[in-house]
Design a protein around this motif. Structure first.
Motif, PDB file in Angstrom:
ATOM      1  N   GLY A   1       0.602  -1.312  -0.138  1.00 36.28           N
ATOM      2  CA  GLY A   1      -0.068  -0.009  -0.038  1.00 36.28           C
ATOM      3  C   GLY A   1       0.751   1.295   0.078  1.00 36.28           C
ATOM      4  N   SER A   2      -0.023   2.377  -0.327  1.00 36.83           N
ATOM      5  CA  SER A   2       0.954   3.649  -0.051  1.00 36.83           C
ATOM      6  C   SER A   2       1.107   4.305   0.842  1.00 36.83           C
ATOM      7  CB  SER A   2       0.256   4.670  -1.291  1.00 36.83           C
ATOM      8  OG  SER A   2      -1.234   4.926  -0.758  1.00 36.83           O
ATOM      9  N   GLY A   3       0.507   3.829   1.961  1.00 33.92           N
ATOM     10  CA  GLY A   3       0.631   4.569   3.392  1.00 33.92           C
ATOM     11  C   GLY A   3      -0.368   4.292   4.411  1.00 33.92           C
ATOM     12  N   PRO A   4      -0.489   4.882   5.384  1.00 36.58           N
ATOM     13  CA  PRO A   4      -1.297   4.676   6.585  1.00 36.58           C
ATOM     14  C   PRO A   4      -2.991   4.709   6.029  1.00 36.58           C
ATOM     15  CG  PRO A   4       0.286   6.307   7.340  1.00 36.58           C
ATOM     16  CD  PRO A   4       0.385   6.001   5.909  1.00 36.58           C
ATOM     17  N   GLU A   5      -3.350   5.453   5.124  1.00 33.45           N
ATOM     18  CA  GLU A   5      -4.761   5.680   4.830  1.00 33.45           C
ATOM     19  C   GLU A   5      -5.185   4.269   4.082  1.00 33.45           C
ATOM     20  OE1 GLU A   5      -7.787   8.658   2.340  1.00 33.45           O
ATOM     21  OE2 GLU A   5      -5.468   9.390   3.173  1.00 33.45           O
ATOM     22  N   GLU A   6      -4.371   4.110   3.209  1.00 36.82           N
ATOM     23  CA  GLU A   6      -4.743   2.812   2.638  1.00 36.82           C
ATOM     24  C   GLU A   6      -4.479   1.590   3.450  1.00 36.82           C
ATOM     25  OE1 GLU A   6      -3.637   0.451  -1.841  1.00 36.82           O
ATOM     26  OE2 GLU A   6      -2.216   2.391  -1.197  1.00 36.82           O
ATOM     27  N   TYR A   7      -3.785   1.422   4.037  1.00 43.34           N
ATOM     28  CA  TYR A   7      -3.292   0.343   5.013  1.00 43.34           C
ATOM     29  C   TYR A   7      -4.605   0.076   5.722  1.00 43.34           C
ATOM     30  CZ  TYR A   7       1.709   0.903   3.977  1.00 43.34           C
ATOM     31  OH  TYR A   7       2.944   0.835   3.394  1.00 43.34           O
ATOM     32  N   LEU A   8      -5.191   1.175   6.384  1.00 41.81           N
ATOM     33  CA  LEU A   8      -6.365   1.144   7.198  1.00 41.81           C
ATOM     34  C   LEU A   8      -7.869   0.653   6.587  1.00 41.81           C
ATOM     35  CD1 LEU A   8      -5.227   4.050   9.532  1.00 41.81           C
ATOM     36  CD2 LEU A   8      -5.696   1.698  10.411  1.00 41.81           C
ATOM     37  N   VAL A   9      -7.742   1.443   5.163  1.00 40.24           N
ATOM     38  CA  VAL A   9      -8.897   1.022   4.601  1.00 40.24           C
ATOM     39  C   VAL A   9      -8.841  -0.631   4.041  1.00 40.24           C
ATOM     40  CG1 VAL A   9     -10.054   1.209   2.329  1.00 40.24           C
ATOM     41  CG2 VAL A   9      -9.178   3.290   3.311  1.00 40.24           C
ATOM     42  N   LYS A  10      -7.654  -0.960   3.828  1.00 42.37           N
ATOM     43  CA  LYS A  10      -7.516  -2.404   3.390  1.00 42.37           C
ATOM     44  C   LYS A  10      -7.723  -3.165   4.658  1.00 42.37           C
ATOM     45  CE  LYS A  10      -4.897  -2.644  -0.809  1.00 42.37           C
ATOM     46  NZ  LYS A  10      -3.149  -2.842  -1.309  1.00 42.37           N
ATOM     47  N   GLY A  11      -7.017  -2.743   5.761  1.00 45.28           N
ATOM     48  CA  GLY A  11      -7.096  -3.691   6.935  1.00 45.28           C
ATOM     49  C   GLY A  11      -8.562  -3.848   7.564  1.00 45.28           C
ATOM     50  N   ARG A  12      -9.523  -2.628   7.183  1.00 47.56           N
ATOM     51  CA  ARG A  12     -10.917  -2.761   7.681  1.00 47.56           C
ATOM     52  C   ARG A  12     -11.533  -3.756   6.998  1.00 47.56           C
ATOM     53  NH1 ARG A  12     -14.741   0.246  10.427  1.00 47.56           N
ATOM     54  NH2 ARG A  12     -13.186   1.841  10.866  1.00 47.56           N
ATOM     55  N   ALA A  13     -11.422  -3.841   5.794  1.00 44.96           N
ATOM     56  CA  ALA A  13     -11.947  -4.800   4.732  1.00 44.96           C
ATOM     57  C   ALA A  13     -11.505  -6.245   5.200  1.00 44.96           C
ATOM     58  CB  ALA A  13     -11.661  -4.475   3.228  1.00 44.96           C
ATOM     59  N   PHE A  14     -10.339  -6.400   5.435  1.00 44.52           N
ATOM     60  CA  PHE A  14      -9.731  -7.553   5.890  1.00 44.52           C
ATOM     61  C   PHE A  14     -10.380  -8.140   7.177  1.00 44.52           C
ATOM     62  CE2 PHE A  14      -6.465  -9.677   8.235  1.00 44.52           C
ATOM     63  CZ  PHE A  14      -6.252 -11.070   7.235  1.00 44.52           C
ATOM     64  N   ILE A  15     -10.488  -7.355   8.160  1.00 44.74           N
ATOM     65  CA  ILE A  15     -10.972  -7.850   9.360  1.00 44.74           C
ATOM     66  C   ILE A  15     -12.596  -8.177   8.912  1.00 44.74           C
ATOM     67  CG2 ILE A  15     -12.264  -6.788  11.559  1.00 44.74           C
ATOM     68  CD1 ILE A  15      -9.386  -4.981  11.658  1.00 44.74           C
ATOM     69  N   GLU A  16     -13.371  -7.318   8.261  1.00 47.27           N
ATOM     70  CA  GLU A  16     -14.898  -7.716   7.967  1.00 47.27           C
ATOM     71  C   GLU A  16     -14.834  -9.079   7.196  1.00 47.27           C
ATOM     72  OE1 GLU A  16     -16.137  -4.453   5.906  1.00 47.27           O
ATOM     73  OE2 GLU A  16     -16.318  -3.158   7.732  1.00 47.27           O
TER      74      GLU A  16
END
Length: 446
Positions: free
Chosen positions: A166-181
């Motif tokens: 990913g490009s940085g924290p914002e993208e990591y957190l968006v992807k991470g939320r989807a991963f958790i779900e």
């Protein structure tokens, strides 16, 4: 006189010894473990099993000890492909000059898939049934573990800078939320949040990670107080020890796993106690990188839950948790200057029930008890050089024979039978590993 009711079971395992972990410091002789579906139905003497149970499959292990599957609570699975690539270097040199450049050159979905499968094969073969991973492309790691029937806590990465994921924290957190779900409430995969370390993640992303954890219940795992330099550098730049900063940001709590913790003063210990955070001890990686010595006895006496991990194979250089336990037990004694600082049974508990507690699964994993998931391993103690056997727990920890694991079941499904993996095609995997080794050697020679 009424005859006893006969109870059906899928699998019966007879063994010479059994270490249930709970109750503590217990070794039972000539026991039978009865498995029905994915759960342990009962643990009884073999005589009682003869009278009361009938199983579809009976496995006799007359020279073996049964115990819960081991839980490796910290690692970077795909880094197995970097095993031995940059040895004998201090942590920051190892990271800055070797590991991060290699990751930039090679990390891809294919690299993660092959490296993770190599790590899973090694862990399964040496008794680990549940592992925690903190690395790139967590969605691939989760799918691989799930498909192989191996349990895993998979932490998505969070850093201030771009990576192949990913490009940085914002993208990591968006992807991470989807991963958790995607993986929440799965029996095999526990999605988690993996901020790398205080020195690579700023306050904003850490605050968002805390909010995401509270919202979803996902655990947080972070490298913390790994070296004296990390603490001194933080003090110079912020006037705060990293743990104090984490506490101020709300990151410390019962859902937090603090990896390494070699540098601990009284204030740090107080924060661990009051927050209920867990510590993940990685003794061999800490020794190899000269990162420091974690005061395990001191933390355990203070009531802190201390689990154990191998770290990645690039800084260990193996994922054999039995070897890690031997190192942990002896290192704890040396650090505390007390030969009783960490007993063999206490070391085994770190890799079983303490690990289950750290990842929030102690109700299902970490001990051999009726009703818990049937994650069971058998270790063959018939080797001539393991004789005589006065205490099987002592042999498991101090004789360091992870390759003596002969059988493994996860949820009642066999993963290792007579020393052979059942669900990973090792010859095919080795061809892919060799291909990566050739590529890495070629790049290093330039």
């Amino acid at each position: 006189m009424t005859a006893e009711t006969i109870i059906a079971a899928d699998i019966r395992i007879n063994a010479r010894w059994l270490i249930p972990v709970q109750p503590a410091n217990t070794v039972l002789d000539h026991q039978a473990v009865l498995i029905q579906g994915d759960r342990i139905a009962a643990i009884v003497t073999q005589e009682e099993a003869d009278r009361r149970y009938r199983a579809k499959e009976v496995i006799d292990l007359p020279h073996h000890v049964l115990l819960p599957g081991l839980i490796n609570t910290h690692g970077h699975a795909a880094m197995s492909l970097f095993r031995g690539m940059a040895d004998d270097l201090p942590l920051m040199t190892w990271l800055n000059d070797h590991i991060w450049p290699a990751e930039g050159a090679f990390i891809s979905e294919e690299f993660i898939a092959d490296g993770t499968q190599l790590a899973m094969a090694e862990m399964l073969r040496t008794g680990t049934t549940t592992f925690s991973d903190m690395y790139f492309f967590p969605e691939i790691v989760a799918q691989l573990a799930h498909d192989a029937g191996m349990r895993a806590q998979v932490c998505f990465p969070l850093l201030d800078f771009p990576t192949p994921w990913g490009s940085g924290p914002e993208e990591y957190l968006v992807k991470g939320r989807a991963f958790i779900e995607q993986w929440q409430d799965n029996a095999f995969i526990s999605p988690a949040i993996g901020p790398h370390a205080p020195y690579t993640v700023s306050d904003g992303p850490l605050t968002e990670a805390v909010a995401l954890s509270k919202e979803t219940g996902a655990a947080i795992q972070i490298h913390l107080h790994e070296t004296a330099f990390e603490v001194a550098d933080a003090m110079e730049k912020t006037g705060k020890r990293p743990m104090a900063r984490m506490a101020e940001l709300g990151l410390l709590g019962p859902n937090t796993q603090c990896v390494h913790m070699t540098q601990i003063d009284e204030a740090d210990l107080g924060l661990l106690q009051s927050s209920g955070a867990h510590v993940i001890h990685c003794p061999e990686s800490n020794l190899k990188l000269a990162s420091g010595l974690s005061p395990v006895q001191r933390m355990r006496k203070a009531g802190v839950n201390v689990a154990i991990g191998t770290d990645g194979a690039a800084s260990n250089n193996d994922l054999d948790l039995f070897g890690e336990l031997g190192t942990a037990a002896m290192l704890a004694k040396a650090v505390a200057e007390d030969a009783s600082a960490l007993s063999a049974h206490e070391a085994l508990a770190m890799a079983t029930i303490a690990g289950a507690r750290a990842i929030g699964r102690e109700d299902e994993l970490g001990s051999l008890e009726a009703g818990k998931l049937a994650d069971v391993i058998a270790v063959d103690l018939s080797d001539p050089f393991l004789q005589p056997v006065y205490d099987p727990a002592s042999h498991l920890v101090y004789s360091r024979h992870g390759r003596q694991v002969s059988h493994s079941w996860i949820g009642g499904v066999p993963q290792v039978q007579n020393g052979h993996l059942t669900r990973i095609d090792v010859p095919d995997l080795m061809l892919r590993v060799q291909n990566w080794a050739d590529k890495i050697r070629e790049q290093q020679s330039r």
